[in-house]
Design an enzyme around this catalytic site. Structure first.
Site, PDB file in Angstrom:
ATOM      1  N   GLN A   1       0.811  -1.209   0.000  1.00 15.60           N
ATOM      2  CA  GLN A   1       0.000   0.000   0.000  1.00 15.60           C
ATOM      3  C   GLN A   1       0.850   1.266   0.000  1.00 15.60           C
ATOM      4  O   GLN A   1       0.481   2.264  -0.623  1.00 15.60           O
ATOM      5  CB  GLN A   1      -0.928   0.012   1.220  1.00 15.60           C
ATOM      6  CG  GLN A   1      -1.922   1.153   1.247  1.00 15.60           C
ATOM      7  CD  GLN A   1      -2.916   1.107   0.095  1.00 15.60           C
ATOM      8  OE1 GLN A   1      -3.075   0.080  -0.556  1.00 15.60           O
ATOM      9  NE2 GLN A   1      -3.577   2.216  -0.167  1.00 15.60           N
ATOM     10  N   GLU A   2       1.976   1.224   0.680  1.00 20.77           N
ATOM     11  CA  GLU A   2       2.791   2.430   0.823  1.00 20.77           C
ATOM     12  C   GLU A   2       3.548   2.786  -0.457  1.00 20.77           C
ATOM     13  O   GLU A   2       3.564   3.944  -0.870  1.00 20.77           O
ATOM     14  CB  GLU A   2       3.801   2.251   1.963  1.00 20.77           C
ATOM     15  CG  GLU A   2       3.193   2.282   3.361  1.00 20.77           C
ATOM     16  CD  GLU A   2       2.876   3.699   3.817  1.00 20.77           C
ATOM     17  OE1 GLU A   2       3.166   4.646   3.079  1.00 20.77           O
ATOM     18  OE2 GLU A   2       2.332   3.845   4.932  1.00 20.77           O
ATOM     19  N   SER A   3       4.199   1.821  -1.074  1.00 20.14           N
ATOM     20  CA  SER A   3       5.122   2.128  -2.168  1.00 20.14           C
ATOM     21  C   SER A   3       4.933   1.261  -3.405  1.00 20.14           C
ATOM     22  O   SER A   3       5.616   1.478  -4.404  1.00 20.14           O
ATOM     23  CB  SER A   3       6.562   1.954  -1.680  1.00 20.14           C
ATOM     24  OG  SER A   3       6.824   0.579  -1.424  1.00 20.14           O
TER      25      SER A   3
END
Length: 667
Positions: free
Chosen positions: A541-543
């Protein structure tokens, strides 16, 4: 004559026999054992099969270039497009092995025999280093091919890059430099192309400045409006004005309808006033009418009945149902969610609908009805947030502490034997199933780069059209390592594709959740005492597993750590370069996530929400009058006041569950 007929008959018999042998044999793909490929390369009666075995062996990452040259020697026979690919791969291997004369000869043969095949773009690039006319031929014949984009970058051809590949690494500074040029060049048309490229890169103000007051085409104005809406300061208001002007000027265009949808989603005080300025035909559209229903200015039921398959109706239904659930109006929730059938929704939204219908039924004392809804959603969502929560609600999973990696390595649920193996395991190979025989064959032969080059050449660099093409391009991009764009495209496609069978949905979940840097994640999770799948879920989800990415606020790397947070966790300052290293970033991110889990006594909802919004904000979402995150975690999540954190929490925890799915579906 008799001898000739005899020879002809023998030849036809051999061809027919080879075809029968091929039809009865299993297709070769990356899962075929190397020993079997070696055997077939030597003994198969079918030359096509021998070539496929050689290509698969040469594509294995452990095969050195010199070995690749030997494997592919003589495989460029015939007129099949695969012959061109074999010549290209042979030339690349020869160059990597230091056999420059052989490489040049192979490039020349490729260009002479297959001048129109995408593989020849690489020949033009390689041979054009000292022959500029060949580079020009490359730009003209294969403008969207990666080799052409690389050549354009070297030549400083900003307009070419703006039109065919503005996201190509290194293109953005050239586009800005060209826009700043004075005089008759660039021309007005070229400025339009440069502006379109900058808009694709998300810089709306720079794109508008590049036009110097001119008005662009409908697609360009739409692209400018989208980019401006994502900006800061006065940019969003400028985007609204541009989209409104487009809709009023060309109300019958598809761009006007998309502009209307964007205007309908804005939340500022003047949003409804802008909608009232739209032409009547656009005011009577699903996005506008859904917004009016959301504002209680018209009945919602008529919107859902008239536009049951429009995304605006789906959003309207959910927002109204969510608001009713937060008020404890479970009968209203049931009424709202029953207004659309699950088969009118994409699978992820149908799963959300069925889950909350079940929760509404349970809160109204109908446990049997709740279980029917939850079991109905499982084939639609074998993975993801709602697949996980349905199994928990059905009592099929015991909720466990993510700080126990041995118990939770299968994804916040069933135990796994080896957390390290769970972290390192990659996804099984899946066919591309594009419907294009050559594209599917290249993918099957473990040639994703060649498949991607073929796709880009055929598409001319145009963006995907529809969810099917989005999914296909997303898979091709992830196949070549472009996870940032590819996984984003797969996410978009999942929200628009019609639901498939349980097996199809299972495969889509696997495509959405690749494991990258598996050893780094396994080691970081083990050292921090974490479920490795939860760590994968955060990074996804982050990167999207892009190690070098940095956010607008300064977060860095796979787990998007703020430098100050990383320094606090590590006990000393961390350089930006260090935070871009997967091993360092995952180790620090795992430690920070462990700290948050310890702070919240192992509650994954609270820890994940804190990773996004900060533990201070999460502490303010607890207490009297609010849902209990341990007894009502789904309702607590929907009560989060930050839409970004609300979505983030569900996505990360759904990712963690999906990463724990077995390779074979339990359909």
């Amino acid at each position: 004559m008799l001898i000739g007929l005899t020879c002809l008959g023998t030849g036809l018999a051999l061809v027919a026999g080879r075809q029968l042998l091929s039809q009865g044999a299993a297709a070769l793909d990356p899962t075929t054992p190397a020993a079997e490929l070696e055997r077939l390369r030597h003994v198969s009666a079918d030359p096509e099969r021998r070539r496929e075995a050689a290509l698969l062996l040469s594509a294995r990452p452990e095969t050195p270039p010199a070995r690749q040259v030997l494997l592919l020697r003589g495989q460029g026979w015939g007129r099949d497009p695969l012959a061109a690919v074999a010549l290209k791969r042979s030339a690349e291997a020869a160059a990597a092995a230091g056999q420059a004369p052989l490489a040049e000869a192979l490039w020349g043969e490729l260009l002479e025999r297959f001048p129109q095949q995408p593989a020849s773009a690489d020949a033009l690039y390689a041979l054009g280093r000292d022959r500029p006319p060949l580079r020009q031929r490359l730009l003209q014949r294969f403008p969207a091919h990666p080799a052409a984009l690389a050549a354009a970058l070297e030549q400083g051809a900003a307009v070419h890059l703006a039109r065919w590949g503005p996201r190509w690494p290194g293109a953005e500074p050239l586009l800005r430099q060209a826009c700043a040029a004075q005089g008759p060049r660039p021309s007005a048309a070229e400025r339009g192309q440069l502006a379109a490229g900058l808009a694709q890169l998300g810089d709306g103000p720079a794109a508008v400045a590049c036009l110097r007051g001119a008005r662009g085409s409908a697609p360009l104005e739409l692209s400018l409006g989208k980019a401006l809406l994502k900006g800061e300061g006065p940019a969003p208001a400028q985007g609204d004005a541009r989209l409104l002007a487009l809709a009023r000027r060309l109300p019958a265009s598809p761009e006007a309808l998309e502009a209307t949808a964007l205007l309908s989603q804005q939340q500022d005080p003047a949003a409804l006033a802008r909608l009232a300025q739209l032409p009547p035909s656009l005011q009577d559209s699903a996005p506008v009418q859904a917004r009016l229903a959301l504002e209680r200015r018209r009945p919602w039921r008529g919107v859902l009945q008239r536009w049951p398959r429009d995304p605006a109706s789906w959003d309207l239904q959910w927002e109204l149902a969510r608001a009713a659930a937060l008020k404890g109006q479970w009968g209203e929730v049931s009424t709202l969610l029953a207004a659309l059938r699950p088969d009118q929704l994409p699978a992820p939204l149908a799963a959300r609908q069925l889950f909350w219908q079940g929760l509404a039924a349970e809160n109204q004392g109908n446990r049997a009805g709740a279980e029917r809804y939850w079991r109905q959603l499982l084939p639609l969502a074998p993975g993801g947030y709602y697949g996980w929560r349905a199994r928990v609600r059905l009592g099929e999973l015991e909720e466990r502490d993510p700080r126990d990696p041995q118990a939770t390595a299968a994804g916040l649920g069933a135990p796994a034997a080896s957390p390290a193996a769970a972290g390192a395991r990659e996804l099984p190979w899946q066919p591309l199933a594009s419907g294009d025989p050559l594209l599917d064959r290249l993918w099957r032969l473990d040639l994703p780069l060649e498949a991607w080059e073929l796709w880009r050449t055929r598409r001319g660099g145009r963006p995907p059209e529809g969810p099917g093409q989005l999914q296909l391009e997303g898979r091709l991009r992830t196949g070549i390592g472009d996870d940032w764009t590819g996984l984003g495209q797969l996410d978009q496609a999942a929200l628009r594709l019609p639901a498939g069978s349980c097996r199809v949905q299972w495969q889509r979940e696997q495509q959405l959740h690749p494991r990258r840097y598996g050893s780094a994640f396994a080691q970081a999770a083990a050292q921090a005492g974490l479920d490795p799948n939860l760590l994968f879920g955060v990074a996804r989800q982050e990167s999207r597993f892009t190690a070098g990415v940095s956010s607008a606020v300064g977060a860095v790397g796979l787990l998007q750590l703020m430098p100050a947070t990383a320094a606090e966790v590590a006990g000393e300052p961390q350089s930006l370069e260090a935070l871009k290293q997967p091993e360092r970033n995952t180790a620090l991110g795992a430690r920070y996530l462990r700290q948050l889990l310890d702070q919240w006594q192992g509650a994954p909802f609270l820890a994940v929400a804190s990773y996004n919004a900060g533990p201070g904000a999460v502490a303010g979402w607890l207490g009297a009058g609010r849902p209990d995150p341990r007894r009502q975690p789904e309702l607590w999540t929907e009560a989060i006041p930050y839409p970004e954190t609300r979505l983030y929490t569900k996505k990360v925890l759904g990712n963690a569950w999906s990463y724990g799915l077995p390779e074979e579906p339990g359909c």
